[in-house]
Scaffold this active site. Structure first.
Site, PDB file in Angstrom:
ATOM      1  N   ARG A 153      14.093 -10.196  10.628  1.00  0.00           N
ATOM      2  CA  ARG A 153      13.648  -9.484  11.648  1.00  0.00           C
ATOM      3  C   ARG A 153      12.633 -10.454  12.300  1.00  0.00           C
ATOM      4  O   ARG A 153      11.876 -11.078  11.759  1.00  0.00           O
ATOM      5  CB  ARG A 153      12.767  -8.287  10.953  1.00  0.00           C
ATOM      6  CG  ARG A 153      13.711  -7.364  10.787  1.00  0.00           C
ATOM      7  CD  ARG A 153      12.995  -5.972  10.502  1.00  0.00           C
ATOM      8  NE  ARG A 153      13.883  -4.969  10.014  1.00  0.00           N
ATOM      9  CZ  ARG A 153      13.960  -4.349   9.045  1.00  0.00           C
ATOM     10  NH1 ARG A 153      13.301  -4.900   7.892  1.00  0.00           N
ATOM     11  NH2 ARG A 153      14.725  -3.529   8.433  1.00  0.00           N
ATOM     12  N   ARG A 207      -0.191 -10.487  12.669  1.00  0.00           N
ATOM     13  CA  ARG A 207      -0.285  -9.014  11.993  1.00  0.00           C
ATOM     14  C   ARG A 207      -1.550  -9.063  10.996  1.00  0.00           C
ATOM     15  O   ARG A 207      -2.525  -8.155  11.063  1.00  0.00           O
ATOM     16  CB  ARG A 207       0.878  -8.581  11.619  1.00  0.00           C
ATOM     17  CG  ARG A 207       1.941  -7.765  12.450  1.00  0.00           C
ATOM     18  CD  ARG A 207       3.457  -7.785  11.806  1.00  0.00           C
ATOM     19  NE  ARG A 207       3.617  -7.004  10.804  1.00  0.00           N
ATOM     20  CZ  ARG A 207       4.543  -7.146   9.839  1.00  0.00           C
ATOM     21  NH1 ARG A 207       5.483  -8.028  10.072  1.00  0.00           N
ATOM     22  NH2 ARG A 207       4.713  -6.227   8.723  1.00  0.00           N
ATOM     23  N   ARG A 229      12.603 -11.838   3.474  1.00  0.00           N
ATOM     24  CA  ARG A 229      13.547 -10.588   3.620  1.00  0.00           C
ATOM     25  C   ARG A 229      14.558 -10.960   4.591  1.00  0.00           C
ATOM     26  O   ARG A 229      14.010 -11.401   5.928  1.00  0.00           O
ATOM     27  CB  ARG A 229      12.483  -9.497   4.149  1.00  0.00           C
ATOM     28  CG  ARG A 229      11.654  -8.812   3.150  1.00  0.00           C
ATOM     29  CD  ARG A 229      11.163  -7.374   3.458  1.00  0.00           C
ATOM     30  NE  ARG A 229      10.467  -7.499   4.848  1.00  0.00           N
ATOM     31  CZ  ARG A 229       9.958  -6.630   5.254  1.00  0.00           C
ATOM     32  NH1 ARG A 229       9.401  -5.512   4.129  1.00  0.00           N
ATOM     33  NH2 ARG A 229       9.275  -6.316   6.159  1.00  0.00           N
ATOM     34  N   LYS A 240       0.861  -1.184   0.068  1.00  0.00           N
ATOM     35  CA  LYS A 240       0.035  -0.113   0.065  1.00  0.00           C
ATOM     36  C   LYS A 240       0.873   1.289  -0.074  1.00  0.00           C
ATOM     37  O   LYS A 240       0.670   2.364  -0.726  1.00  0.00           O
ATOM     38  CB  LYS A 240      -0.949  -0.024   1.246  1.00  0.00           C
ATOM     39  CG  LYS A 240      -1.765   1.106   1.413  1.00  0.00           C
ATOM     40  CD  LYS A 240      -2.725   1.209   2.461  1.00  0.00           C
ATOM     41  CE  LYS A 240      -2.218   1.103   3.930  1.00  0.00           C
ATOM     42  NZ  LYS A 240      -1.520   2.312   4.406  1.00  0.00           N
ATOM     43  N   ARG A 246      -8.564   3.830  10.016  1.00  0.00           N
ATOM     44  CA  ARG A 246      -8.304   2.400  10.512  1.00  0.00           C
ATOM     45  C   ARG A 246      -9.646   1.741  11.188  1.00  0.00           C
ATOM     46  O   ARG A 246      -9.594   0.461  11.254  1.00  0.00           O
ATOM     47  CB  ARG A 246      -7.083   2.415  11.358  1.00  0.00           C
ATOM     48  CG  ARG A 246      -5.925   2.563  10.795  1.00  0.00           C
ATOM     49  CD  ARG A 246      -4.565   2.723  11.752  1.00  0.00           C
ATOM     50  NE  ARG A 246      -3.427   3.337  11.085  1.00  0.00           N
ATOM     51  CZ  ARG A 246      -2.526   2.874  10.237  1.00  0.00           C
ATOM     52  NH1 ARG A 246      -3.039   1.589   9.766  1.00  0.00           N
ATOM     53  NH2 ARG A 246      -1.724   3.631   9.841  1.00  0.00           N
TER      54      ARG A 246
END
Ligand SMILES: [Zn+2]
Length: 211
Positions: free
Chosen positions: A156, A167, A127, A13, A88
């Protein structure tokens, strides 16, 4: 044209917002930027926001909304605006609707950038980042060596599959009622397939808007 963007974490996004805005010839508006500008310009709402922040409190929705409303009344947003991360929750959507109505405007469309959860997990789990110099890498295994400094690449915590699924669940729980709310208001809600080339995704978003 006022457009509100939503997107799962990892759906791109943040990449799409400026591209879409540029194609439409309108600015993007993000809560954090507007808040910082209001504080920098020492506006009454900026001073109020700073008071909360100085006390370590969250800036309440009413103050944020006031700052957004002010920005929506300025000449720079007269042609329209792409709102990124401004809405949100349902109360925020409702507050924004009232604010734009008072300005004689409306939210014209809601765009949702969507990718299959498994694809997002794959994407983010591929990643890694150098633990020494923080250079990010895609498609390199944790434990391999950084090209720049010879440091070790690590994943991470946030990008571990379990953390990503968490999430995504939070996003789903928070966003689904907001999208339902917009649909009930009769606002156009378009889901954009966010898999593939960045340019293709922008093209899909523009065609969903009929632009
Ligand atoms: Zn490095």
């Amino acid at each position: 044209m006022i457009i509100v963007l939503f997107g799962k974490p990892g759906a791109g996004k943040g990449t799409q917002a400026p591209l879409l805005a540029a194609a439409l010839g309108v600015p993007t508006l993000a809560t954090g930027d507007e808040l910082r500008a209001a504080i920098r310009n020492d506006t009454p709402l900026g001073r109020e926001a700073k008071g909360y922040m100085d006390r370590g409190d969250l800036v309440p929705d009413s103050v944020i909304l006031g700052i957004i409303k002010q920005a929506l009344g300025e000449p720079r947003t007269a042609k329209g605006v792409v709102l990124d991360g401004v809405v949100r929750t349902v109360p925020q959507a409702d507050g924004l609707a009232n604010a734009v109505k008072e300005l004689g405007k409306q939210v014209d469309a809601v765009l949702v950038f969507d990718i299959d959860d498994d694809e997002i997990v794959r994407r983010l789990a591929s990643r890694t980042v150098c633990e020494k110099c923080q250079t990010p890498y895609t498609g390199r295994e944790p434990g391999t060596t950084c090209d720049k400094c010879g440091g070790k690449l690590v994943r991470r915590k946030d990008d571990e599959p379990e953390a990503i699924r968490n999430r995504l669940a939070v996003y789903q729980k928070q966003t689904a009622p907001v999208l339902d709310w917009y649909k009930k208001q009769g606002t156009k809600v378009a889901t954009i397939d966010a898999v593939g080339d960045v340019k293709d995704v922008t093209t899909r978003a523009l065609s969903a808007l009929g632009a």
